[in-house]
Design a protein around this motif. Structure first.
Motif, PDB file in Angstrom:
ATOM      1  N   SER A 143       0.804  -1.226   0.000  1.00 14.77           N
ATOM      2  CA  SER A 143       0.000   0.000   0.000  1.00 14.77           C
ATOM      3  C   SER A 143       0.831   1.267   0.000  1.00 14.77           C
ATOM      4  CB  SER A 143      -0.958   0.010   1.196  1.00 14.77           C
ATOM      5  OG  SER A 143      -0.224  -0.058   2.393  1.00 14.77           O
ATOM      6  N   ASP A 144       2.134   1.187   0.336  1.00 11.28           N
ATOM      7  CA  ASP A 144       2.962   2.394   0.330  1.00 11.28           C
ATOM      8  C   ASP A 144       3.588   2.668  -1.048  1.00 11.28           C
ATOM      9  OD1 ASP A 144       4.664   0.258   0.402  1.00 11.28           O
ATOM     10  OD2 ASP A 144       5.960   1.040   1.977  1.00 11.28           O
ATOM     11  N   GLU A 166       3.507   3.988  -4.829  1.00 10.01           N
ATOM     12  CA  GLU A 166       2.792   4.891  -5.724  1.00 10.01           C
ATOM     13  C   GLU A 166       3.527   4.912  -7.046  1.00 10.01           C
ATOM     14  OE1 GLU A 166       1.541   8.725  -4.395  1.00 10.01           O
ATOM     15  OE2 GLU A 166       1.262   8.045  -2.341  1.00 10.01           O
ATOM     16  N   LYS A 214       3.520   6.401 -11.113  1.00  8.85           N
ATOM     17  CA  LYS A 214       3.015   7.262 -12.182  1.00  8.85           C
ATOM     18  C   LYS A 214       3.651   6.747 -13.457  1.00  8.85           C
ATOM     19  CE  LYS A 214       1.897  11.302  -9.530  1.00  8.85           C
ATOM     20  NZ  LYS A 214       1.732  12.726  -9.507  1.00  8.85           N
ATOM     21  N   GLY A 248      -1.228  -0.624  -3.804  1.00  8.68           N
ATOM     22  CA  GLY A 248      -0.875   0.788  -3.815  1.00  8.68           C
ATOM     23  C   GLY A 248      -1.735   1.641  -4.722  1.00  8.68           C
ATOM     24  N   LYS A 249      -1.115   2.745  -5.227  1.00  6.99           N
ATOM     25  CA  LYS A 249      -1.801   3.687  -6.110  1.00  6.99           C
ATOM     26  C   LYS A 249      -1.032   3.781  -7.414  1.00  6.99           C
ATOM     27  CE  LYS A 249      -3.523   6.437  -2.277  1.00  6.99           C
ATOM     28  NZ  LYS A 249      -3.485   7.702  -1.566  1.00  6.99           N
ATOM     29  N   ILE A 250      -1.774   3.851  -8.516  1.00  2.71           N
ATOM     30  CA  ILE A 250      -1.131   3.988  -9.811  1.00  2.71           C
ATOM     31  C   ILE A 250      -1.927   4.945 -10.688  1.00  2.71           C
ATOM     32  CG2 ILE A 250      -2.265   1.911 -10.702  1.00  2.71           C
ATOM     33  CD1 ILE A 250       0.215   1.528 -12.526  1.00  2.71           C
ATOM     34  N   GLU A 251      -1.203   5.817 -11.370  1.00  5.43           N
ATOM     35  CA  GLU A 251      -1.779   6.654 -12.417  1.00  5.43           C
ATOM     36  C   GLU A 251      -1.134   6.202 -13.703  1.00  5.43           C
ATOM     37  OE1 GLU A 251      -1.990  10.899 -12.000  1.00  5.43           O
ATOM     38  OE2 GLU A 251      -2.177  10.739  -9.827  1.00  5.43           O
ATOM     39  N   THR A 256      -6.835  -1.460  -0.469  1.00 13.15           N
ATOM     40  CA  THR A 256      -6.246  -0.124  -0.465  1.00 13.15           C
ATOM     41  C   THR A 256      -5.801   0.335  -1.853  1.00 13.15           C
ATOM     42  OG1 THR A 256      -4.064  -1.037   0.057  1.00 13.15           O
ATOM     43  CG2 THR A 256      -5.456  -0.361   1.915  1.00 13.15           C
ATOM     44  N   THR A 279      -5.733   1.849  -5.562  1.00 16.12           N
ATOM     45  CA  THR A 279      -6.425   2.866  -6.353  1.00 16.12           C
ATOM     46  C   THR A 279      -5.762   2.917  -7.715  1.00 16.12           C
ATOM     47  OG1 THR A 279      -6.931   4.173  -4.380  1.00 16.12           O
ATOM     48  CG2 THR A 279      -7.079   5.293  -6.500  1.00 16.12           C
TER      49      THR A 279
END
Length: 131
Positions: A13-14, A16, A18, A31-34, A48, A50
């Motif tokens: 989850s930590d 990220e 792009k 984690g998060k990905i754009e 968690t 996104t």
């Protein structure tokens, strides 16, 4: 990105990202990905996770949030509390109770391309003597 033991890869989850993500085998993403995610393998999005971008994979399991289209060659599983804002396309689809899904779904287990729509029939003239 494949584990030498053939096991599942995990991005916690930590993490990220792009940019675009490609992998082989299985990936558990928290984690998060754009950007776009693509694989012939299995993508599991944790609670968690996104994703702001499109997903193309063999199998996709969604528990987190996706803002983008999802296409899976095999199946898409949408688990409780998942949120999807985009269109989904798969051979098989499983949706649990309590999900948020805003978009269109195309499910075709036979992977047969749909035939062209038939042209509408011309209105028939009334039979003689009928009003």
């Amino acid at each position: 990105m494949s584990s030498p033991t053939g096991g599942k890869n995990v991005l916690s989850s930590d993490v990220e990202i792009k940019g675009n993500l490609r992998f082989a085998g299985e990936l558990q993403f928290e984690g998060k990905i754009e950007g776009e995610i693509s694989s012939e393998g299995t993508l599991s999005l944790g609670d968690t996770a996104t994703v702001n971008g499109n997903i193309n994979a063999g199998t996709v399991v969604v528990r987190g949030k996706v803002n983008g289209n999802i296409s899976a060659k095999e199946k898409i599983e949408i688990k409780t509390k998942a949120e999807i804002f985009g269109d989904i396309k798969a051979a098989k689809l499983s949706v649990e109770e309590g999900v948020t899904f805003v978009g269109r779904a195309e499910v075709n287990p036979n992977k047969v391309t749909p035939s062209a729509p038939r042209p509408p029939e011309a209105p028939k003239a009334p039979a003689p003597g009928v009003r």
